[in-house]
Design an enzyme around this catalytic site. Structure first.
Site, mmCIF file in Angstrom:
data_model
loop_
_atom_site.group_PDB
_atom_site.id
_atom_site.type_symbol
_atom_site.label_atom_id
_atom_site.label_comp_id
_atom_site.label_asym_id
_atom_site.label_seq_id
_atom_site.Cartn_x
_atom_site.Cartn_y
_atom_site.Cartn_z
ATOM 1 N N HIS A 336 -6.801 1.898 -6.807
ATOM 2 C CA HIS A 336 -6.290 0.977 -6.048
ATOM 3 C C HIS A 336 -7.095 0.483 -4.904
ATOM 4 O O HIS A 336 -7.180 -0.621 -4.640
ATOM 5 C CB HIS A 336 -4.731 0.842 -5.753
ATOM 6 N N LYS A 340 -11.603 -0.769 -0.706
ATOM 7 C CA LYS A 340 -11.755 -0.379 0.645
ATOM 8 C C LYS A 340 -13.146 0.153 0.915
ATOM 9 O O LYS A 340 -13.351 0.291 2.167
ATOM 10 C CB LYS A 340 -10.858 0.510 0.913
ATOM 11 N N HIS A 365 -10.106 -6.551 0.609
ATOM 12 C CA HIS A 365 -10.110 -5.450 -0.339
ATOM 13 C C HIS A 365 -9.694 -5.239 -1.576
ATOM 14 O O HIS A 365 -10.062 -4.609 -2.650
ATOM 15 C CB HIS A 365 -9.955 -3.760 0.649
ATOM 16 N N HIS A 389 -1.812 -4.764 -5.585
ATOM 17 C CA HIS A 389 -1.025 -3.524 -4.996
ATOM 18 C C HIS A 389 -0.374 -3.974 -3.551
ATOM 19 O O HIS A 389 0.489 -3.450 -3.166
ATOM 20 C CB HIS A 389 -1.668 -2.225 -4.983
ATOM 21 N N HIS A 390 -0.747 -4.976 -2.856
ATOM 22 C CA HIS A 390 -0.531 -5.741 -1.672
ATOM 23 C C HIS A 390 0.280 -6.936 -2.016
ATOM 24 O O HIS A 390 0.605 -7.701 -0.850
ATOM 25 C CB HIS A 390 -1.453 -5.595 -0.794
ATOM 26 N N ASP A 418 2.909 2.497 -2.926
ATOM 27 C CA ASP A 418 1.954 2.178 -1.771
ATOM 28 C C ASP A 418 2.720 2.066 -0.513
ATOM 29 O O ASP A 418 2.316 2.655 0.376
ATOM 30 C CB ASP A 418 1.185 0.879 -1.929
#
Length: 498
Positions: A336, A340, A365, A389-390, A418
């Site tokens: 994930h 980054k 990212h 995921h964010h 996360d």
């Protein structure tokens, strides 16, 4: 109610789940280019250049595959050395990382003017001149040791990962010796001449040709190669590269201006083992290896990706997902944060408040993660999950501000895992938050930002482990998680408001 993944599955119809090693590695090599600050597609172009030189020297067939993957993966240890350089210098952005690769580091007591200017521009950029001068002086005195340390970390780690991936000792040793020099002035073992493995000598020339051509043009790359013949590079291989250049057989699909799809297809066409499909366990091993690469980017997030994957897999199982869906969640969680690698260590390791421009890089990212994984056709669904995921149920997440109706169960699971990771891990400036407080904080985000069913499953997993007297999973902190602005903590890049 969260959407199912049926829509995602329709996007991948026609794929039977089989995939070759070259398809995965050639796609994930783009992530390694991000770490290096190289022009997009560096690993692929290096592969083409190196394999063309190898063909001219009649490389034995049993070494061809080793060279192929060594060329694609030669930078896989770069994230570990990027972290080390950041600690030594005080912050290095991606452009500087690329420039560092073009400098001559073989004469530590005779640095060039360009090297000195580059180092000065990167040493503690936010500090005063006196502090910067003191650090620069210290770096100058310890430069040879620091270079040995940086390169040793990079290539030892790279060789170790190739062994973990089952690439074999020949490929691993080629990666470890890429920075050796023909005259013995290189690293890490000061090997000289034909003591340097042939595959490493080919990798070194291919790397130089692409990096220099991207910065200054193809002719400049050849000219510099000839200037360093007998010092940096094997004279015989230099002659071969020059001959290919003159015959116009060296640079096909090797210009940054060439279509990315054509360059990658040329690389895939070279793989004699492309018909050998990977087993599921091999795909897992590759995902785990690249998760380690991501986590090595910053010393603040040791084993973060593996920890999030463990938590996500446990939630998926507790929610009764089918084994193949739980496996998909685990793989998406492992990868994930691969985007980054495109965020500079100067940002990731910064302990003070970030600027708006720095936050912009951080917020991007997850989108980079999705773009990388989408290059692998059977990974399209994984790419969507990892790239979300964010995102949050109320639309307050990023990068696309999706809402609950847009987010699959799998995406919601990874998001919860996360956040749990963000709160649980020790950081340099604070201890990890205790389990009860972590769950209490997360409960306040239910159901506005985080999914209630996923959170309930997380609680059942960690509670059962605690009841069994097994410590809760020591998952590493999220790169971007819960905000501690009101708790007296600093706010580095990996802790933004949920």
């Amino acid at each position: 109610m969260a959407q199912t993944s049926a829509a995602f599955r329709r996007n991948t119809q026609g794929f039977d789940g089989s995939i070759s090693l070259s398809e995965i590695i050639s796609a994930l090599s783009y992530a390694l280019d991000l770490t290096e600050g190289a022009v997009h597609g560096h690993a692929l172009r290096s592969c083409l250049l190196g394999m063309r030189i190898a063909e001219e020297v009649n490389l034995p067939s049993d070494q061809t595959s080793s060279l192929y993957f060594a060329l694609l993966l030669k930078d896989i240890g770069g994230s570990r050395s990027a972290s080390r350089v950041s600690q030594i210098i005080g912050g290095v952005d991606r452009a500087a990382s690329a420039a560092l690769n073009l400098e001559d580091w073989s004469k530590p007591h005779k640095p060039s003017l360009s090297t000195l200017k580059l180092l000065w521009s990167q040493v503690l950029p936010d500090a005063g001149r006196v502090v910067r001068a003191a650090r620069s002086l210290k770096n100058g005195v310890t430069r040879h040791h620091n270079t040995f340390d940086r390169i040793g970390i990079r290539y030892d780690r790279g060789a170790s990962i190739l062994n973990e991936l089952g690439m074999g000792p020949i490929a691993a040793e080629a990666v470890r010796s890429v920075d050796e020099r023909w005259d013995g002035s290189g690293y890490p073992d000061s090997l000289k001449g034909e003591q340097i493995p042939l595959l490493a000598r080919i990798c070194a020339i291919a790397q130089h040709l692409d990096l220099t051509s991207a910065a200054a043009g193809m002719q400049s790359a050849i000219d510099t190669l000839e200037e360093r013949s007998g010092t940096w590079f094997d004279p015989q291989l230099v002659r071969i590269a020059r001959s290919l250049h003159r015959r116009r057989e060296l640079w096909n699909n090797c210009s940054p201006a060439d279509a990315e799809q054509d360059t990658r297809q040329a690389v895939l066409d070279l793989d004699s083992g492309k018909r050998h499909q990977l087993e599921s366990s091999q795909i897992d091993r590759i995902c785990e290896a690249f998760a380690d690469v991501v986590d090595a980017k910053s010393h603040f997030t040791f084993r973060h990706s593996q920890g999030v994957a463990d938590a996500a897999f446990g939630i998926a199982q507790a929610m009764g997902l089918a084994p193949d869906r739980a496996q998909l969640v685990r793989r998406a969680a492992l990868l994930h944060d691969i985007g980054k690698l495109g965020v500079a260590n100067a940002i990731l390791d910064k302990k003070s408040q970030l600027s708006p421009e720095e936050w912009k890089a951080v917020y991007e990212h997850p989108r980079i993660t999705r773009r990388i994984l989408e290059r692998i056709a059977p990974f399209h669904e994984m790419a969507v999950i990892a790239g979300e995921h964010h995102e949050k149920l109320d639309g307050s997440g990023y990068p696309d501000h999706l809402k609950g109706s847009d987010l699959s169960v799998e995406s919601r699971i990874v998001a919860v895992a996360d956040v749990y990771a963000a709160l649980s891990e020790d950081r340099p400036y604070r201890a990890g938050i205790e389990l009860d407080e972590t769950l209490s904080i997360m409960s306040k985000l239910i159901p506005v930002q985080l999914d209630a069913d996923c959170f309930e499953a997380l609680v059942s997993v960690v509670s059962s482990e605690r009841d069994a007297t097994v410590p809760a999973p020591q998952v590493a902190g999220s790169s971007l998680g819960y905000s501690f602005k009101n708790r007296g903590f600093k706010n580095p890049a990996f802790e933004s408001a949920l």
